[in-house]
Design an enzyme around this catalytic site. Structure first.
Site, PDB file in Angstrom:
ATOM      1  N   GLY A   1      -4.585  -1.299   6.328  1.00 17.35           N
ATOM      2  CA  GLY A   1      -4.213   0.096   6.094  1.00 17.35           C
ATOM      3  C   GLY A   1      -3.518   0.759   7.265  1.00 17.35           C
TER       4      GLY A   1
ATOM      5  CB  CYS B   1      16.371   0.121 -19.227  1.00 14.31           C
ATOM      6  SG  CYS B   1      17.876  -0.810 -19.499  1.00 14.31           S
TER       7      CYS B   1
HETATM    8  C1  LIG Z   1      -3.935  -4.700   0.557  1.00 11.65           C
HETATM    9  C2  LIG Z   1      -5.117  -4.999   1.371  1.00 11.65           C
HETATM   10  C3  LIG Z   1      -5.016  -5.141   2.762  1.00 11.65           C
HETATM   11  C4  LIG Z   1      -3.734  -4.921   3.517  1.00 11.65           C
HETATM   12  O1  LIG Z   1      -3.331  -3.596   3.470  1.00 11.65           O
HETATM   13  P1  LIG Z   1      -2.160  -3.086   4.412  1.00 11.65           P
HETATM   14  O2  LIG Z   1      -2.026  -1.655   4.013  1.00 11.65           O
HETATM   15  O3  LIG Z   1      -0.975  -3.896   4.097  1.00 11.65           O
HETATM   16  O4  LIG Z   1      -2.615  -3.263   5.823  1.00 11.65           O
HETATM   17  C5  LIG Z   1      -6.138  -5.489   3.467  1.00 11.65           C
HETATM   18  N1  LIG Z   1      -7.327  -5.679   2.845  1.00 11.65           N
HETATM   19  C6  LIG Z   1      -7.474  -5.551   1.521  1.00 11.65           C
HETATM   20  C7  LIG Z   1      -8.795  -5.796   0.914  1.00 11.65           C
HETATM   21  C8  LIG Z   1      -6.382  -5.195   0.740  1.00 11.65           C
HETATM   22  O5  LIG Z   1      -6.535  -5.046  -0.570  1.00 11.65           O
END
Ligand SMILES: *Cc1c(COP(=O)(O)O)cnc(C)c1O
Length: 418
Positions: free
Chosen positions: A229, A339
């Protein structure tokens, strides 16, 4: 800033020849940039006793890129059986693999355990379904009303993920009763977050949960996993995440925990976007112009190559090769051929005048870009290229063909006749 100046300087002089050689459209990724972000992450967390990034495979599930991650010593966060297979293909084994899924099947748990991966359970109801409880088990924690989430991942109370606060002690108790002896705790409650303080608070929250479970059950935690994240600046005016400040403050929290409890859990992270997002661009060619109520620039890629603008209204910076310094004196929508009216890479964007044949660059497509693509409307996903550290360019995934599209239709029909 979007695409780094370094990547731009490496790519720009050779871009027309790459486009000629491989054809458009394509995503192209920058090995030097990916490595420099990986090394920076390791340096930032050097103050943490044991830190390891588990690259989120879903962000850019291409073995050529995953191999770079493996070379930097990273593990892999997988959420499906094919993602486990991808990690295996680049040599990952055992606890290099973390399996974080939700609405999980027994088959998926078996696949994780078969390769000795770390099983990260999303719910207490899965505990009795684990085929045989491994020694090491992890749970994904959902703090609910104790934390606020952010735009992409949503409010934790509404998020389908993880074990609720009131269930977390029981989850570990039951896992221990069924034979688990080593424990980890995971959370993932934000996406594309650029506020360093948010992650510091997340680790503080994890350590508080560790204390609570530890006090209740007398178990120690081998690791905490702060999830992914980590955000990147998609807009030129966005402030980047202060990675070093974030890491230093997190190291401080872990040290403090160590002083109180006499041990320090390892720190895991499963970042995707931050690692590769800025190190990819989608290169597409202008093929049409249209002048109705708005001005439209039609390009040869569409949302099958990049869904984020259509799904989240996400901003991706757009530049035109050779016109980086030209005045942005036209306001246009840059569109694909699908589309769906949300098939637009840019909406009402001020850009330099774009001619047919111009190469248009959509920035920051190195994570959740190609990987999210789809085949709606019979649109095929494009190729992926890798700009190597030595300046060579490698095709690391071919474009889909009509044969790929028809592959699921070519078989002898099965018929049920009652
Ligand atoms: C998608 C995801 C990530 C990676 O998220 P980023 O925003 O790309 O860092 C990490 N852990 C889990 C469980 C995810 O679903």
């Amino acid at each position: 800033m979007p695409m780094s100046a370094d990547f731009h300087h490496r790519l720009s002089p050779i871009l027309p020849r790459i486009a000629e050689t491989f054809g458009t459209p394509f995503h192209i990724y920058d090995e030097i940039g990916i490595r420099s972000t990986g090394e920076r992450l390791k340096r930032a967390f050097a103050g943490v006793a044991e830190f390891r990034e588990y690259y989120a495979v879903k962000a850019l599930p291409n073995p050529a890129v995953l191999r770079i991650m493996a070379e930097m010593g990273f593990g892999f966060d997988c959420s499906s059986i094919p993602e486990i297979e991808l990690a295996r293909r680049v040599g990952a084994a055992g606890e290099d693999i973390l399996f974080t899924s939700n609405n999980t099947t027994v088959e998926e748990m078996e696949a994780c355990l078969a390769v000795g991966g770390i099983l990260n359970l999303d719910d207490v109801t899965l505990i009795p379904k684990v085929p045989s409880m491994p020694e090491l088990i992890c749970f994904r924690y959902n703090p609910g009303p104790r934390r606020t989430g952010n735009a992409i991942i949503g409010n934790p109370v509404e998020a389908k993920y993880g074990v609720a606060h009131g269930q977390i002690v029981d989850a570990y108790r039951e896992a221990r009763d069924r034979g688990a002896r080593r424990f980890g705790l995971h959370t993932m409650i934000c996406s594309n977050e650029r506020n360093a303080g948010y992650f510091v608070e997340t680790v503080r929250m994890l350590l508080a949960v560790v204390e609570e479970v530890q006090d209740a059950l007398g178990i120690r935690f081998e690791f905490v996993n702060m999830g992914g994240g980590l955000g990147i600046p998609y807009r030129p005016e966005d402030e980047p995440l202060d990675l070093e400040s974030m890491a230093t403050r997190i190291a401080g929290l872990l040290e403090e925990f160590g002083r109180t409890h006499g041990y320090v859990p390892r720190l895991l992270m499963e970042s995707g976007r931050y690692m590769t997002g800025p190190h990819g661009v989608l290169v597409t060619r202008c093929i049409n112009h249209k002048h109705i109520y708005r001005e439209y620039v039609g390009v040869d890629a569409c949302m099958s190559a990049l869904m984020r603008p259509a799904i989240y209204g996400a901003y991706h910076h757009v530049t035109v090769h050779g016109k980086e310094d030209a005045p942005a004196d036209t306001v246009v929508d840059v569109v694909g051929a699908l589309c769906e009216n949300n098939d637009k890479f840019a909406v009402q964007r001020a850009l330099p005048r774009i001619e047919e044949g111009d190469l248009v660059l959509v920035h920051d497509t190195g994570a959740h870009g190609h990987a999210m693509g789809f085949n709606y409307n019979g649109r095929l996903r494009p190729q992926e290229l890798l700009l190597r550290a030595d300046g060579t360019v490698e095709r690391i995934r071919r474009a889909e063909t009509a044969d790929d599209y028809f592959a699921t239709l070519n078989f002898e029909p099965e018929v049920w006749r009652g």
